[in-house]
Design an enzyme around this catalytic site. Structure first.
Site, PDB file in Angstrom:
ATOM      1  N   GLU A 133     -28.149  23.696  33.110  1.00  0.00           N
ATOM      2  CA  GLU A 133     -27.190  22.555  33.100  1.00  0.00           C
ATOM      3  C   GLU A 133     -26.580  22.269  31.732  1.00  0.00           C
ATOM      4  OE1 GLU A 133     -29.339  19.288  34.890  1.00  0.00           O
ATOM      5  OE2 GLU A 133     -29.912  20.480  36.612  1.00  0.00           O
ATOM      6  N   GLU A 238     -31.753  25.917  44.136  1.00  0.00           N
ATOM      7  CA  GLU A 238     -32.344  24.598  44.421  1.00  0.00           C
ATOM      8  C   GLU A 238     -31.711  23.978  45.672  1.00  0.00           C
ATOM      9  OE1 GLU A 238     -32.275  22.156  40.905  1.00  0.00           O
ATOM     10  OE2 GLU A 238     -32.766  23.828  39.599  1.00  0.00           O
TER      11      GLU A 238
HETATM   12  O1  G3I Z   1     -45.942  14.134  35.880  1.00  0.00           O
HETATM   13  C1  G3I Z   1     -45.538  12.831  35.473  1.00  0.00           C
HETATM   14  C2  G3I Z   1     -46.672  11.858  35.671  1.00  0.00           C
HETATM   15  O2  G3I Z   1     -47.722  12.202  34.776  1.00  0.00           O
HETATM   16  C3  G3I Z   1     -46.187  10.421  35.407  1.00  0.00           C
HETATM   17  O3  G3I Z   1     -47.230   9.519  35.688  1.00  0.00           O
HETATM   18  C4  G3I Z   1     -44.993  10.148  36.330  1.00  0.00           C
HETATM   19  C5  G3I Z   1     -44.439   8.747  36.155  1.00  0.00           C
HETATM   20  O4  G3I Z   1     -43.667   8.714  34.979  1.00  0.00           O
HETATM   21  O5  G3I Z   1     -43.944  11.075  36.026  1.00  0.00           O
HETATM   22  C6  G3I Z   1     -44.358  12.398  36.321  1.00  0.00           C
HETATM   23  O6  G3I Z   1     -43.297  13.264  36.008  1.00  0.00           O
HETATM   24  C7  G3I Z   1     -42.247  13.219  36.968  1.00  0.00           C
HETATM   25  C8  G3I Z   1     -42.020  14.654  37.461  1.00  0.00           C
HETATM   26  O7  G3I Z   1     -40.886  14.712  38.324  1.00  0.00           O
HETATM   27  C9  G3I Z   1     -43.241  15.198  38.200  1.00  0.00           C
HETATM   28  O8  G3I Z   1     -43.453  14.433  39.360  1.00  0.00           O
HETATM   29  C10 G3I Z   1     -41.013  12.720  36.255  1.00  0.00           C
HETATM   30  O9  G3I Z   1     -41.188  11.340  35.965  1.00  0.00           O
HETATM   31  C11 G3I Z   1     -39.813  12.885  37.163  1.00  0.00           C
HETATM   32  O10 G3I Z   1     -38.612  12.570  36.450  1.00  0.00           O
HETATM   33  C12 G3I Z   1     -39.701  14.355  37.597  1.00  0.00           C
HETATM   34  O11 G3I Z   1     -38.585  14.471  38.465  1.00  0.00           O
HETATM   35  C13 G3I Z   1     -38.157  15.828  38.640  1.00  0.00           C
HETATM   36  C14 G3I Z   1     -36.756  15.995  37.996  1.00  0.00           C
HETATM   37  O12 G3I Z   1     -36.275  17.320  38.228  1.00  0.00           O
HETATM   38  C15 G3I Z   1     -36.805  15.781  36.490  1.00  0.00           C
HETATM   39  O13 G3I Z   1     -37.649  16.776  35.927  1.00  0.00           O
HETATM   40  C16 G3I Z   1     -38.051  16.099  40.151  1.00  0.00           C
HETATM   41  O14 G3I Z   1     -39.352  16.081  40.720  1.00  0.00           O
HETATM   42  C17 G3I Z   1     -37.416  17.470  40.375  1.00  0.00           C
HETATM   43  O15 G3I Z   1     -37.169  17.670  41.765  1.00  0.00           O
HETATM   44  C18 G3I Z   1     -36.069  17.561  39.643  1.00  0.00           C
HETATM   45  O16 G3I Z   1     -35.581  18.859  39.790  1.00  0.00           O
HETATM   46  C19 G3I Z   1     -34.342  19.125  39.085  1.00  0.00           C
HETATM   47  C20 G3I Z   1     -34.391  20.560  38.571  1.00  0.00           C
HETATM   48  O17 G3I Z   1     -35.518  20.710  37.728  1.00  0.00           O
HETATM   49  C21 G3I Z   1     -33.095  20.892  37.838  1.00  0.00           C
HETATM   50  N1  G3I Z   1     -31.939  20.674  38.728  1.00  0.00           N
HETATM   51  C22 G3I Z   1     -31.859  19.315  39.286  1.00  0.00           C
HETATM   52  C23 G3I Z   1     -33.150  19.008  40.054  1.00  0.00           C
HETATM   53  C24 G3I Z   1     -33.055  17.645  40.704  1.00  0.00           C
HETATM   54  O18 G3I Z   1     -32.963  16.667  39.700  1.00  0.00           O
END
Ligand code: G3I
Length: 343
Positions: A133, A238
């Protein structure tokens, strides 16, 4: 018949998986993943922040377990993602006084990160989403910290470092809304520049989250033709297809809206005509992937079922959404049987 078997010889069917599935918390889901798919990618555990939360601190256990899960199931493992403006430790960009680091320092930190992550799984990960991205939908560069400090060359450096760390790994550029002409043209230009600079780039990952800019089949096909002409393969990285109206479809629900049952137009189940429309959209797109299976190497859905899909939190928290293949009871959706027939 399974999707993995039906698509063999066309492209690999992949799925993004979370740590509950890797750890077998829900054996039904873990078994489904093992049997229905021939490729896996980590939804989160290999991203910059989880693996490298501080400059000299690496956290490997989840990523190690994920890779071992894929190998145990004889699946192709994709690494997601090395350089991304999101889910990354802020330390990467700041010096001790909290100011932006110099270009040299950031470049060296990128090298250390990429060497550590790619090096650790050398020979075990088929290919990497090296940069994720980097463009805006209008084709300009996203003004990320990487771009602000290093300019667009941060992308070239990332590809160079990844190749040095594992010369046999495939290398990908990954983005969403690749079907948007201006963005697709910018990505094609990037591919040309990387190739001209002698970098390895095997494929462009088209995330295919089909809800924001809901791409037409024509726009999607045009993007495939442009990428094929640029001499790269295509990964559908994705894939999910939102069934609920969203702010991006012009729905009158603002993204900040706290979703509630009352607001859910499908609280009593999805009307048949809506379900038919959604099924057709999934099958039309799948048909296009099959048509281009000479350059489409993998089709990965972003999440196994609608219980775990990120769409339940984006852009509206708590919405019930349907990525593609299995429902929240892990029952195969009818559309999957149609996909198997098509393949
Ligand atoms: O693991 C931590 C946990 O320790 C903590 O307690 C919790 C609360 O803050 O957060 C957890 O991390 C979260 C992570 O997912 C794992 O569950 C993050 O907050 C959360 O922002 C993260 O969201 C992911 C997002 O990417 C950002 O990384 C989504 O699951 C995931 O589906 C999404 O995937 C992205 C691709 O990587 C890139 N393309 C877009 C796609 C959708 O946004």
């Amino acid at each position: 018949e399974t999707l993995a078997k039906a698509t063999k010889g066309k492209f690999l069917m992949g799925v993004a998986i979370n740590m509950q599935q890797v750890n077998g918390v829900n054996p039904v889901e873990s078994d489904l993943i093992a049997n229905e798919f021939s490729a896996v990618v980590a939804e989160n555990c290999m991203k910059p922040q989880p693996t490298h939360p501080q400059e000299n601190k690496y956290v490997w256990d989840d990523a190690d377990k994920f890779v071992a899960f894929g190998e145990k199931n004889k699946q192709t493992v994709t690494g997601h993602c090395l350089i991304w403006h999101s889910q990354i430790g802020r330390w990467m960009f700041v010096n001790d006084s909290g100011k932006d680091v110099s270009p040299e320092v950031l470049k060296e930190r990128m090298r250390q990160h990429i060497y550590a992550v790619v090096g650790r799984y050398k020979g075990r990960v088929k290919g990497w989403d090296v940069v994720n991205e980097a463009f805006e939908d209008n084709g300009t560069y996203r003004k990320s910290k990487f771009y602000q400090i290093l300019g667009k060359d941060f992308i070239k450096y990332a590809f160079q470092f990844a190749h040095e760390a594992d010369p046999n790994a495939e290398l990908y550029y990954n983005d969403y809304n690749v079907e948007t002409p201006a963005k697709c043209d910018a990505i094609v230009q990037l591919v040309k520049e990387l190739k001209a600079a002698g970098c390895r780039i095997d494929a462009v990952g088209s995330q295919s989250h089909m809800h924001m800019v809901n791409p037409t089949l024509e726009a999607t096909e045009t993007s495939f033709k442009k990428l094929k002409a640029a001499g790269v393969h295509i990964l559908i990285t994705e894939w999910d297809v939102s069934i609920l109206p969203s702010p991006y479809d012009g729905a009158n629900i603002s993204a900040s809206f706290k979703y509630s049952k009352e607001m859910d137009p499908y609280r009593d189940g999805v009307p048949a005509d809506v379900q038919q429309k959604w099924n057709k959209r999934v099958l039309d797109m799948f048909g296009l992937f099959l048509k281009y299976s000479d350059v489409v190497d993998r089709v990965t859905v972003w999440g196994l079922n609608d219980a775990g899909t990120w769409l339940n939190g984006f852009p509206i928290r708590g919405r019930m959404d349907y990525p593609v293949l299995f429902d929240r009871k892990n029952q195969r959706k009818s559309v999957v049987d149609e996909m198997i027939k098509m393949a």
